[in-house]
Structures are given as C-alpha cells and as structure tokens.
Design a protein around this motif. Structure first.
Motif, PDB file in Angstrom:
ATOM      1  N   ASN A   1      -2.130  -0.530  -6.905  1.00 17.05           N
ATOM      2  CA  ASN A   1      -1.468   0.470  -5.977  1.00 17.05           C
ATOM      3  C   ASN A   1      -2.473   1.398  -5.053  1.00 17.05           C
ATOM      4  OD1 ASN A   1       0.931  -0.461  -6.761  1.00 17.05           O
ATOM      5  ND2 ASN A   1       0.775   0.479  -8.567  1.00 17.05           N
TER       6      ASN A   1
ATOM      7  N   VAL B   1       7.065   4.942  15.047  1.00 10.19           N
ATOM      8  CA  VAL B   1       7.685   5.970  15.359  1.00 10.19           C
ATOM      9  C   VAL B   1       7.731   7.143  14.425  1.00 10.19           C
ATOM     10  CG1 VAL B   1       8.591   4.731  17.344  1.00 10.19           C
ATOM     11  CG2 VAL B   1      10.032   4.975  15.051  1.00 10.19           C
ATOM     12  N   ASP B   2       7.721   6.767  13.189  1.00 11.17           N
ATOM     13  CA  ASP B   2       7.963   7.941  12.007  1.00 11.17           C
ATOM     14  C   ASP B   2       6.648   8.444  11.591  1.00 11.17           C
ATOM     15  OD1 ASP B   2      10.505   7.439  11.591  1.00 11.17           O
ATOM     16  OD2 ASP B   2      10.154   5.480  10.306  1.00 11.17           O
ATOM     17  N   PHE B   3       5.580   8.156  12.329  1.00  8.35           N
ATOM     18  CA  PHE B   3       4.623   8.913  12.013  1.00  8.35           C
ATOM     19  C   PHE B   3       4.283  10.195  12.510  1.00  8.35           C
ATOM     20  CE2 PHE B   3      -0.171  10.110  12.609  1.00  8.35           C
ATOM     21  CZ  PHE B   3      -0.697   9.727  11.514  1.00  8.35           C
TER      22      PHE B   3
ATOM     23  N   VAL C   1      -0.218   0.496   6.324  1.00  9.65           N
ATOM     24  CA  VAL C   1       1.195   0.908   6.461  1.00  9.65           C
ATOM     25  C   VAL C   1       1.635   1.030   7.586  1.00  9.65           C
ATOM     26  CG1 VAL C   1       2.659   2.825   5.388  1.00  9.65           C
ATOM     27  CG2 VAL C   1       0.667   2.284   4.077  1.00  9.65           C
TER      28      VAL C   1
ATOM     29  N   VAL D   1       3.809   2.545  10.165  1.00 11.60           N
ATOM     30  CA  VAL D   1       4.639   3.868  10.309  1.00 11.60           C
ATOM     31  C   VAL D   1       5.489   3.857  11.479  1.00 11.60           C
ATOM     32  CG1 VAL D   1       4.894   6.408   9.968  1.00 11.60           C
ATOM     33  CG2 VAL D   1       3.314   4.978   8.611  1.00 11.60           C
TER      34      VAL D   1
ATOM     35  N   VAL E   1      -5.047   1.163  -3.677  1.00 13.04           N
ATOM     36  CA  VAL E   1      -5.820   0.714  -2.658  1.00 13.04           C
ATOM     37  C   VAL E   1      -4.992   0.665  -1.646  1.00 13.04           C
ATOM     38  CG1 VAL E   1      -7.542  -1.185  -1.538  1.00 13.04           C
ATOM     39  CG2 VAL E   1      -7.794  -0.477  -3.701  1.00 13.04           C
ATOM     40  N   GLU E   2      -5.308   1.037  -0.356  1.00 14.41           N
ATOM     41  CA  GLU E   2      -4.333   1.300   0.564  1.00 14.41           C
ATOM     42  C   GLU E   2      -4.092  -0.255   1.592  1.00 14.41           C
ATOM     43  OE1 GLU E   2      -8.072   2.544   2.747  1.00 14.41           O
ATOM     44  OE2 GLU E   2      -6.955   2.491   0.653  1.00 14.41           O
TER      45      GLU E   2
END
Lengths: 260, 260
Positions: free
Chosen positions: B2, B12-14, B8, B10, B4-5
């Motif tokens: 988990n 419009v929610d950024f 993601v 995102v 290690v990215e």
C-alpha cells in the motif's frame, strides 16, 4: 515577539481549501487508527462530499494511503514537519547543546516554543533512551502548567497575556498544579524577571523541571530550555544549586550562537 | 503493497489550492533562510498574487511567521509531521526496538519507509548522540543507493520497479556506488529473496549498513530497518556474522508485535 500570533486579517485572501485540507491531516494525529471518510468528516466538521475531495487530493499527492476504504497517513507527511526543522539553523544549534547537556547531566533536556496556549517541543535529548517516540519533537503541552510554558508566557505583551487567560483552560494536572490566575500571573512575572523558573510536580507527579530562556537574533524569546528530573533524584534546592547554574550557562551560550 | 503510490485519478475532485499551499510549506525545507514572497513564488512556480494568498493564509493559521517581509515556518508546522508519528503505533513499536538494539550494539539503527524513489526515515536511534537533528526522522535519501531502499524496492511490483528505473536518477554517490540498472535489479532481487542486504560504502564513504524488512499486519513490507556502522569498525564479513543475526531477530520481533 514574533512567535505569538496576533490577529491576522486575511479576509478575501484566505484560502479556505488549504485550511480545510490541513485540518484533514491533523484529524489523524489524535487517533491511533485508520480513519474512514465518515470519521474524517466528523473530526473536521465538514460534509462528506467536501471531505471526499480532500482525501482524494491528499491521496493523489502521496500524503495519504487507503486500504479497505480506511485512510492512513503516509511518510510523506513528515516532509511538512521536517521543513520546519531543516529550515531552522536555530533548532540545529539548540539540539546540539541539548545533546551535550543531557549527556553531561544524564537527565532529559528539551527546548519548547510557544504556540496558541501550548508549548511545542522543538528539540529534545532524552536521558533514558528507552522511551516512546511520542515524547518527541512536535509534542504539545499546556503552557500554564509547565516550566518552559510559564517562561514563554512571561514574554507575552500584557494584552496577549490577558487573552491567554481568557482563552485557554487550566485544569489541575496533579494535586500540586497551580491554576489560579492571580498566582500564575505572579509566577510568570517572577520567571520573566529572574530569567528562570522551577516546576515542582505541577505538570506530572514525580517530575521536577528547571527552565531558562533562549533568545533569537532579534532579541525575542524564541524558546525555553528545561532540564527535567525525577523528583526522587533532586530536591527543589538541588535543582536550583546543581542544575540551574549549568542550564543558565548553556542557554546563554545557545543565545550567543544563534545571534552569530 | 500500500505504501507505494499507483496513479490516483482524481480529476475534477482535485483540490488544487491544497496542493499549492503544501508546496509553499515545502519550499522552506531546502533553505536555511527566511523567504520573501518573491522567493516563495519562484520556488513554487506560482504568481506573486497567488503566493501572497497562500502566505497570508498560512500566516493567519499560525504555520508561518513574518518579520520584515520575510516569512519563516513556525512550530505549528510540526503538528503535521507529528500527526504521522502519533497516528501510527507501528512507528512507536519500531522506535522502541531500535532504541534497544542501538543501545545493545552501540551503533545507529534506523527504520525507513519508501516514498516516490526515496526512503524516508520514520524512526531512528543514534549511537553517537552528538549529531545534527537533520539526520533524523523525515530525512530522505535516494532508494537505489541505500540498504533499506534496495530492500523496499524488492517489494515493488514489476511494473512499479520498471517505473522506478524510468523515473528516478541514479548518481554515483561514492566511487563504489552501483548505478547500472541490470546490476541493481540483480541486487534488489537477491535482497528480496534472502530477506536482507548489505551496503558497502555505496551511499557514503566509510559507512557500511545491513538491512532487513519489517512487515505490517497486512503482510506488506512497510519499512526496512538497518544498522549503520563505520567501515573501520566492521568488515563485510563481520556485518554478516555479528550484526545480521541480531537484526533479523529484532525485525522479526517487530513484525510480530505489529501484527498483534
């Protein structure tokens, strides 16, 4: 003194999203748990829709991880606190002297700054190495009941001190804790005049501490340093005769080094 | 794993203001100086007008102070990094064992997590107490050249490891640093298979280190712990015969404790 906030009027320039995002990060600090979206919404007093956007943003930036719909902080968050430590040669200088002093006396030494009614550990050298990381840099304690806090309070303006007494609670932490405003004002004034203060088990049973101030290049009291000693190892008299003289030498040395 | 990215999404929610405000905080970390508005604008690649709003907001929230038009971080920033440390019992457990191990061996022990091509110190116990606070929790080092980094890299998926090699630079840090992708891939694979790795002055001249992994409750490698030793005090052979067995005992104990 620069390190005590006055009211800053920002008005239309205030970036609310930044404030709310930082609240989300802080929501994790009081909980030894992974938090659901609902937990965070509750802790930050925000709608779930808003909370969701902040969680997703912090996740995409690498500050949060998520596992089974529960969020947790990732080590990238340390960068933010680390920014404070690494941007301040003052902290480095202080840490260096605390390590030496702690080694010499075999007692724990801490430097604390003041922030909104509390003191914040900004440097620390522990005598007993077997201790929780929780008693480390960043820890916050109520200013009114601690040696370093009372010293820092002595550097406030009269208006700031009035505001302090009007704003922050003063619960008795031990049966020795002085909580009366008048008595505290007298202790704070004395601490400021004599340039040191001793705390006799008022913050924690069995622990005494002696503190002295450190001044930055502008002449402002930026932190107070204390030596914390089990009461069984030092009477009030010994704190003053044995530890205080060394503490004053070291804090004066730190202030001189910082000004260079 | 988990920590290690992955990407993601995102969209419009950024919340861009949050990202940009955090950049402002980080801008202070590389500089041992107070920064002007122009300095921060340059460091964060933003307009002065935008920078001004973030600075004012952070000042009003108590994260920044200002003196003669130059901004500096205030201790409240420590709350953010502290949130990570205090929200994680895993870190506390690890710190406890590192203190014991460091005391026993009289050598420095560190636990490092992985974050975007680098390792981040999440716990540390130093043998030599006279040292800079900079070598503390939150410090970041390139993963490819460190014992803990190579171990953490062994926990990446093949796609993540490809991405690592495509993304992060690998400068030679000493004349012993292995930088070749093929050689590094072999070392990383071996580290993962045998569950430990030794670094022979590849990160810093005169320093050797041996590292072993710690697993969290989900079975993911959440950190690697190393013992770092002056090369003059331990040959490669001694690291393996004297330090490695104790390190493996302790890291296995930490993993067991974390899972409870």
């Amino acid at each position: 003194m620069n390190d005590v906030e006055g009211p800053v009027n920002v008005g239309v320039d205030f970036v609310q999203s930044l404030d709310r995002g930082l609240r989300v990060i802080r929501a994790f600090s009081d909980r030894h748990d992974r938090l659901s979206m609902a937990d965070v919404a509750r802790a930050t007093n925000q709608s779930r829709a808003a909370t969701r956007r902040f969680l997703l943003t912090l996740e995409s930036l690498g500050y949060l991880g998520v596992d089974d719909k529960r969020y947790y902080l990732r080590p990238r968050v340390l960068e933010l606190g680390y920014a404070y430590l690494s941007s301040s040669t003052t902290v480095e200088v202080t840490q260096h002297y605390l390590e030496e002093l702690s080694k010499e006396l075999n007692e724990s030494c801490s430097a604390c700054a003041y922030d909104r009614g509390e003191i914040v550990y900004v440097a620390r050298a522990a005598a007993d190495r077997i201790m929780s990381v929780n008693i480390g840099v960043g820890r916050r304690l109520p200013a009114f009941a601690t040696s370093t806090g009372r010293l820092m309070l002595s550097s406030l303006s009269p208006a700031q001190l009035d505001d302090f007494f009007a704003t922050y609670p003063r619960p008795a932490l031990t049966n020795k804790t002085i909580t009366d405003e008048g008595e505290l004002r007298a202790l704070i004034a004395t601490a400021g005049e004599q340039g040191w203060i001793i705390n006799d088990e008022e913050f924690e049973h069995g622990v005494r501490a002696v503190a002295a101030p450190v001044y930055d290049a502008s002449g402002a009291m930026w932190a107070a340093v204390n030596i914390s000693v089990p009461a069984s190892r030092a009477s009030m008299k010994e704190l003053e005769s044995k530890f205080l003289p060394r503490l004053l030498e070291v804090t004066e040395q730190i202030s001189r080094d910082i000004k260079r």
